[in-house]
Design a protein around this motif. Structure first.
Motif, mmCIF file in Angstrom:
data_model
loop_
_atom_site.group_PDB
_atom_site.id
_atom_site.type_symbol
_atom_site.label_atom_id
_atom_site.label_comp_id
_atom_site.label_asym_id
_atom_site.label_seq_id
_atom_site.Cartn_x
_atom_site.Cartn_y
_atom_site.Cartn_z
ATOM 1 N N SER A 45 0.617 -6.951 3.464
ATOM 2 C CA SER A 45 2.037 -6.579 3.523
ATOM 3 C C SER A 45 2.913 -7.654 2.876
ATOM 4 N N LEU A 46 2.554 -8.924 3.048
ATOM 5 C CA LEU A 46 3.315 -10.000 2.401
ATOM 6 C C LEU A 46 3.159 -9.933 0.879
ATOM 7 N N VAL A 47 1.936 -9.711 0.417
ATOM 8 C CA VAL A 47 1.705 -9.597 -1.026
ATOM 9 C C VAL A 47 2.470 -8.387 -1.571
ATOM 10 N N LEU A 48 2.438 -7.294 -0.839
ATOM 11 C CA LEU A 48 3.147 -6.080 -1.264
ATOM 12 C C LEU A 48 4.644 -6.318 -1.375
ATOM 13 N N GLY A 49 5.246 -6.905 -0.347
ATOM 14 C CA GLY A 49 6.692 -7.170 -0.384
ATOM 15 C C GLY A 49 7.081 -8.085 -1.528
ATOM 16 N N GLY A 50 6.287 -9.130 -1.761
ATOM 17 C CA GLY A 50 6.563 -10.049 -2.865
ATOM 18 C C GLY A 50 6.380 -9.405 -4.220
ATOM 19 N N ALA A 51 5.309 -8.636 -4.366
ATOM 20 C CA ALA A 51 5.044 -7.979 -5.650
ATOM 21 C C ALA A 51 6.151 -6.983 -5.996
ATOM 22 N N VAL A 52 6.602 -6.221 -5.012
ATOM 23 C CA VAL A 52 7.668 -5.243 -5.261
ATOM 24 C C VAL A 52 8.984 -5.963 -5.580
ATOM 25 N N GLY A 53 9.243 -7.088 -4.913
ATOM 26 C CA GLY A 53 10.466 -7.850 -5.190
ATOM 27 C C GLY A 53 10.528 -8.337 -6.625
ATOM 28 N N ASN A 54 9.457 -8.940 -7.108
ATOM 29 C CA ASN A 54 9.441 -9.413 -8.499
ATOM 30 C C ASN A 54 9.373 -8.248 -9.480
ATOM 31 N N PHE A 55 8.689 -7.170 -9.099
ATOM 32 C CA PHE A 55 8.604 -5.977 -9.937
ATOM 33 C C PHE A 55 9.994 -5.406 -10.200
ATOM 34 N N LEU A 56 10.791 -5.295 -9.140
ATOM 35 C CA LEU A 56 12.135 -4.737 -9.296
ATOM 36 C C LEU A 56 12.970 -5.588 -10.249
ATOM 37 N N ASP A 57 12.882 -6.901 -10.116
ATOM 38 C CA ASP A 57 13.619 -7.787 -11.027
ATOM 39 C C ASP A 57 13.213 -7.549 -12.479
ATOM 40 N N ARG A 58 11.913 -7.490 -12.722
ATOM 41 C CA ARG A 58 11.429 -7.294 -14.096
ATOM 42 C C ARG A 58 11.837 -5.928 -14.626
ATOM 43 N N ILE A 96 -0.157 -1.097 -10.941
ATOM 44 C CA ILE A 96 -1.560 -0.921 -10.535
ATOM 45 C C ILE A 96 -1.855 -1.719 -9.268
ATOM 46 N N VAL A 97 -1.396 -2.975 -9.236
ATOM 47 C CA VAL A 97 -1.640 -3.840 -8.076
ATOM 48 C C VAL A 97 -0.973 -3.275 -6.825
ATOM 49 N N VAL A 98 0.264 -2.837 -6.939
ATOM 50 C CA VAL A 98 0.989 -2.295 -5.781
ATOM 51 C C VAL A 98 0.288 -1.037 -5.249
ATOM 52 N N LEU A 99 -0.123 -0.161 -6.150
ATOM 53 C CA LEU A 99 -0.832 1.045 -5.709
ATOM 54 C C LEU A 99 -2.157 0.687 -5.028
ATOM 55 N N ALA A 100 -2.864 -0.303 -5.572
ATOM 56 C CA ALA A 100 -4.129 -0.740 -4.962
ATOM 57 C C ALA A 100 -3.892 -1.349 -3.581
ATOM 58 N N ILE A 101 -2.830 -2.143 -3.445
ATOM 59 C CA ILE A 101 -2.516 -2.752 -2.145
ATOM 60 C C ILE A 101 -2.180 -1.670 -1.119
ATOM 61 N N ILE A 102 -1.378 -0.698 -1.520
ATOM 62 C CA ILE A 102 -1.017 0.389 -0.598
ATOM 63 C C ILE A 102 -2.272 1.153 -0.182
ATOM 64 N N TRP A 103 -3.148 1.469 -1.127
ATOM 65 C CA TRP A 103 -4.391 2.174 -0.823
ATOM 66 C C TRP A 103 -5.235 1.372 0.163
ATOM 67 N N TYR A 104 -5.405 0.082 -0.108
ATOM 68 C CA TYR A 104 -6.245 -0.751 0.753
ATOM 69 C C TYR A 104 -5.587 -0.983 2.116
ATOM 70 N N LEU A 105 -4.280 -1.142 2.118
ATOM 71 C CA LEU A 105 -3.560 -1.307 3.385
ATOM 72 C C LEU A 105 -3.752 -0.076 4.269
ATOM 73 N N TYR A 163 4.340 -1.921 6.739
ATOM 74 C CA TYR A 163 5.313 -1.552 5.707
ATOM 75 C C TYR A 163 6.696 -2.122 6.042
ATOM 76 N N ILE A 164 7.001 -2.238 7.322
ATOM 77 C CA ILE A 164 8.264 -2.862 7.729
ATOM 78 C C ILE A 164 8.251 -4.345 7.361
ATOM 79 N N ILE A 165 7.119 -5.014 7.591
ATOM 80 C CA ILE A 165 6.999 -6.427 7.206
ATOM 81 C C ILE A 165 7.174 -6.574 5.701
ATOM 82 N N ALA A 166 6.528 -5.706 4.931
ATOM 83 C CA ALA A 166 6.672 -5.743 3.469
ATOM 84 C C ALA A 166 8.133 -5.520 3.073
ATOM 85 N N PHE A 167 8.796 -4.595 3.744
ATOM 86 C CA PHE A 167 10.199 -4.298 3.439
ATOM 87 C C PHE A 167 11.102 -5.480 3.782
ATOM 88 N N ILE A 168 10.835 -6.143 4.895
ATOM 89 C CA ILE A 168 11.619 -7.323 5.270
ATOM 90 C C ILE A 168 11.422 -8.436 4.240
#
Length: 161
Positions: free
Chosen positions: A91-104, A66-75, A4-9
């Motif tokens: 964690s890389l997919v999660l960090g990227g998905a959340v970054g673009n999600f926030l923008d949208r 949906i994707v973010v919740l699935a990634i967190i569950w699987y992680l 989760y720290i890697i995703a946050f970074i």
């Protein structure tokens, strides 16, 4: 917790670079980095990869949730295994998905700025979040291939050698 720290970074680097582009460059402004091959270009994308599905903000918000919740569950399922490549990839997919999600979610568009030209072909402009997602997915594929090698199907059950 490290994943989760890697995703946050990844998220912070993505958001920081987008902030710098959005606040310090005019839209469509370009800064050559390596001649005409690599440029920092201020661009906005209201769609998905390669500009498809323009102005489908709510579609992206629902799908990404949906994707973010699935990634967190699987992680959560794989983070304590001996295999460290898959959780890193997730964690890389999660960090990227959340970054673009926030923008949208906040602006209805994603700040893109990494532009590569290959002769007369210009690759679609992208950002750090997109890079994290692509690298993460590539690592998931590598992990799947390695897993197939680590755990081959037992062919002796049917007498095949």
């Amino acid at each position: 917790m490290i994943y989760y720290i890697i995703a946050f970074i990844a998220f912070l680097v993505d958001q920081g670079t987008k902030y710098l582009i959005a606040t310090r460059m005019e839209l469509r402004e370009q800064i050559p980095v390596i001649g005409d091959f690599f440029l920092i270009t201020s661009h906005r994308n209201r769609g998905a990869a390669f500009g498809i599905l323009q102005d489908q903000r709510w579609f992206f918000i629902v799908i990404t949730t949906i994707v973010v919740l699935a990634i967190i569950w699987y992680l959560q399922k794989v983070m304590h295994s001996k295999n460290k490549l898959l959780p890193l990839a997730l964690s890389l997919v999660l960090g990227g998905a959340v970054g673009n999600f926030l923008d949208r979610m906040l602006a209805g568009e994603v700040v893109d700025f990494l532009q590569f030209n290959f002769g007369s072909y210009t690759f679609p402009i992208f950002n750090v979040a997109d890079s994290c997602i692509v690298v993460g997915v590539a690592l998931i594929i590598v992990d799947s291939l390695l897993d197939m090698k680590r755990n081959p199907v037992n062919q002796n059950e049917e007498g095949i050698e």
